[in-house]
Motif scaffolding. Structure first.
Motif, PDB file in Angstrom:
ATOM      1  N   ARG A  59       0.823  -1.221   0.000  1.00  0.00           N
ATOM      2  CA  ARG A  59       0.000   0.000   0.000  1.00  0.00           C
ATOM      3  C   ARG A  59       0.849   1.260   0.000  1.00  0.00           C
ATOM      4  NH1 ARG A  59      -3.692  -3.282   3.220  1.00  0.00           N
ATOM      5  NH2 ARG A  59      -5.021  -4.190   1.615  1.00  0.00           N
ATOM      6  N   LYS A  60       1.958   1.243  -0.742  1.00  0.00           N
ATOM      7  CA  LYS A  60       2.861   2.394  -0.690  1.00  0.00           C
ATOM      8  C   LYS A  60       2.483   3.464  -1.704  1.00  0.00           C
ATOM      9  CE  LYS A  60       6.864  -0.211   0.792  1.00  0.00           C
ATOM     10  NZ  LYS A  60       7.830  -1.114   0.220  1.00  0.00           N
ATOM     11  N   PRO A  61       2.602   4.739  -1.304  1.00  0.00           N
ATOM     12  CA  PRO A  61       2.468   5.792  -2.322  1.00  0.00           C
ATOM     13  C   PRO A  61       3.711   5.804  -3.214  1.00  0.00           C
ATOM     14  CG  PRO A  61       2.791   6.721  -0.115  1.00  0.00           C
ATOM     15  CD  PRO A  61       2.842   5.239   0.039  1.00  0.00           C
ATOM     16  N   ALA A  62       3.589   6.301  -4.429  1.00  0.00           N
ATOM     17  CA  ALA A  62       4.744   6.279  -5.355  1.00  0.00           C
ATOM     18  C   ALA A  62       5.387   7.653  -5.454  1.00  0.00           C
ATOM     19  CB  ALA A  62       4.275   5.830  -6.727  1.00  0.00           C
ATOM     20  N   LYS A  63       6.646   7.655  -5.926  1.00  0.00           N
ATOM     21  CA  LYS A  63       7.336   8.926  -6.157  1.00  0.00           C
ATOM     22  C   LYS A  63       7.585   9.086  -7.650  1.00  0.00           C
ATOM     23  CE  LYS A  63       9.861   9.538  -1.862  1.00  0.00           C
ATOM     24  NZ  LYS A  63       9.646   8.258  -1.189  1.00  0.00           N
TER      25      LYS A  63
END
Ligand code: FAD
Ligand code: DLZ
Ligand code: SF4
Length: 508
Positions: free
Chosen positions: A179-183
């Motif tokens: 569930r990680k946000p992306a960069k």
């Protein structure tokens, strides 16, 4: 006895049931580009071009393999305009009355084929891992149908990521790592793009001429349109994106529509790729050490879990499923779904990308456009029609359960145990959309309050009776009840005012 062999636009597989059962020396394959299919919803021009190009190439490949193919192009003056019409015309031409067909993926088409005066034999579509009977057996006597348990059955059945009867890694599901946000990453490859060729160019011109007003940009067009291209696209995904697929599956970034998604739904759904071969390639990437388990398991779950599960529900529930409206939502679909201006940046981004690419990934569909429609009480039939029209991978068997069931809760909870609703906080956590939005995601009330924040409470309160007893939602009701009274009144009044402006078609 000579037969017609019907191959629909989303049945472009060499091993499709009707072809397997036919006699190559005697039977005639019927394929047709028809107005009835191209116009029953206002499909995205890229979707029509994709399908017609792939159909033409598939017909040419069948001819090379020795089949006789009676192919009707959309602009053929003899074109009757519908699939049953084309079958009748070809039946007369070849003096036959029997038709072999693979069961279509939409009740509307099944009923139309059963309704012709011809003798149509419908064969089960065995490109799926789970047959209708198998799904019905699994569903029988269960109080509720949950994808997770169905998925485990499919893992056992296929042997994918299994160690004997145990899941590889000791767990069935690794979503907590996912569930990680992306960069921003300038080196993300995105999906493999194809060059247009002569067949494609001809179709693009036809679509440009026949569907000038449909929502969506036709060009640039770079979908793969045959099996060889689809296999290259799959390999490209596995090499460049699968390793990060799991971790960033839920992330959204302005300017990067694809992130680490596969963009293969369109190929799977018309038969250019098979679900099992696709998963086996991903599994091999895990065993070779190229991709981690959380990504490979997550990817395989989408295909042998969700994809098969939603199909099972569509056929189990029957032809009325797409028209269900358990929450009695009646508001019209706002014009900004068709590209009119909105100040909500998350929606504007998802819609713009849909218009340009005929693609949005799952979380954009579920937690941006779907979430808004549910919170705002949009009529699910209109939402369903929109999703069916605008995505290149959209066919009713897969789109309707996702939209009507998962996204709009209009089936009353058959597909999911609780509605997928969230305030702006979720979108802010998983994307960079809020940074450049007119609204303030941290504002819960006031002129600049994020509409998702207001509507979230409005949704919960207007459906309190239905959802308060749901253990997964009780906490939210407690949170609302703890707010002081004037704040509760303000939130609901502002939400009402927003909905009124929405209904009047004002800029929101
Ligand atoms: P990835 O994210 O890379 O996933 C890989 C594959 O898994 C997909 O290609 C697809 O075959 C399968 N998959 C993933 N999620 C689902 C799911 N929920 N249901 C079925 N298969 C899934 N999918 C469609 O194929 N056609 C549709 O018309 C469609 N409509 C949708 C409507 C709504 C409201 C929602 C919330 C989801 C919908 N989906 C649909 C599911 C999902 O969003 C798409 O399958 C996915 O975005 C396709 O992009 P991708 O190939 O990059 O998928
Ligand atoms: C989606 C579609 C479109 C746009 N056009 C055609 C067509 O002209 N001929 C055809 O055989 N199939 C088409 N399709 C796919 C059908 O709508 C699809 O087979 C049914 O919806 C069942 O899934
Ligand atoms: Fe969407 Fe609200 Fe964020 Fe704006 S502030 S992008 S409306 S979630």
């Amino acid at each position: 006895m000579v037969k017609l062999v019907l191959v629909l636009g989303d049945q472009l597989s060499d091993d499709i049931a009707a072809l397997k059962a036919a006699d190559k020396q005697a039977d005639v394959v019927v394929m047709a580009e028809v107005a009835a299919e191209a116009e029953y919803v206002s499909h995205h021009p890229k979707k029509i071009a994709f399908l017609f190009t792939a159909m033409r190439k598939f017909a040419a490949q069948l001819r090379e393999k020795g089949w006789e193919v009676a192919y009707t192009a959309l602009d053929d003056p003899e074109n009757s305009g519908s699939i049953p019409g084309e079958l009748l015309r070809r039946a007369e031409e070849f003096e036959v009355s029997s038709v072999l067909a693979t069961e279509p993926g939409e009740w509307r088409c099944i009923l139309a084929l059963q309704d012709t005066s011809l003798d149509v034999k419908l064969l089960p579509d065995d490109r799926f891992l789970c047959s209708h009977d198998e799904f019905a057996d699994w569903a029988r006597d269960r109080k509720s149908l949950r994808m997770e348990y169905f998925y485990r059955e499919m893992r056992r059945k296929t042997g994918l990521l299994m160690n004997g009867d145990k899941p590889v890694g000791g767990k069935w599901n690794f979503d907590h790592e996912n569930r990680k946000p992306a960069k921003e990453d300038l080196f993300r490859k995105g999906p493999l793009k194809a060059q247009a060729d002569a067949v494609c160019d001809e179709v693009l011109e036809l679509v440009e001429e026949r569907f000038p007003n449909n929502f969506g940009k036709l060009r640039p067009f770079y979908f793969q349109t045959d099996r060889a291209g689809a296999l290259l696209a799959l390999d490209h995904f596995i090499e460049h994106a699968l390793p990060d697929f799991g971790a960033y599956q839920d992330a959204m970034l302005e300017g990067d529509p694809y992130l680490y998604h596969a963009v293969i739904g369109l190929y799977l759904n018309i038969g250019l790729l098979g679900p099992l071969e696709t998963c086996q390639k991903a599994e091999a990437a895990y065993h070779s050490g190229h991709a981690p388990l959380n990504s490979v398991e997550g990817f395989i779950r989408q295909i042998i879990g969700w994809r098969e599960f939603v199909r099972g529900i569509y056929f189990l529930e029957g032809p009325d499923y797409p028209r269900r409206n358990a929450l009695n939502h009646q508001r019209k679909l706002p014009a900004f779904y068709w590209g009119e201006k909105t100040r909500m940046n998350c929606i504007a981004q998802a819609v713009r990308q849909t218009c340009d690419l005929a693609y949005a990934h799952h979380i954009q569909r579920l937690m941006v456009t779907g979430n808004f429609a549910l919170l705002a009480g949009i009529n699910p039939a209109e939402v369903h029609e929109w999703y069916l029209a605008v995505y290149a991978d959209a066919y009713e068997w897969v789109e309707a359960p996702n939209t009507v069931g998962m996204s709009q809760f209009a089936d009353g909870g058959i597909l999911s145990s609780k509605p997928y609703v969230s305030s702006g906080a979720y979108i802010d956590r998983m994307s960079d959309y809020c940074k450049s939005c007119h609204y303030k995601v941290k504002d819960k009330t006031g002129e600049k309050a994020c509409p998702f924040n207001l509507l979230y409470w409005h949704f919960l309160i207007r459906h309190r009776e239905r959802f308060e007893g749901n253990p997964r939602m009780a906490q939210m009701y407690r949170t609302f009840d703890r707010m002081d009274e004037s704040r509760r009144e303000t939130v609901l009044a502002e939400a009402e005012a927003f909905l009124e402006r929405l209904s009047k078609g004002e800029l929101v």
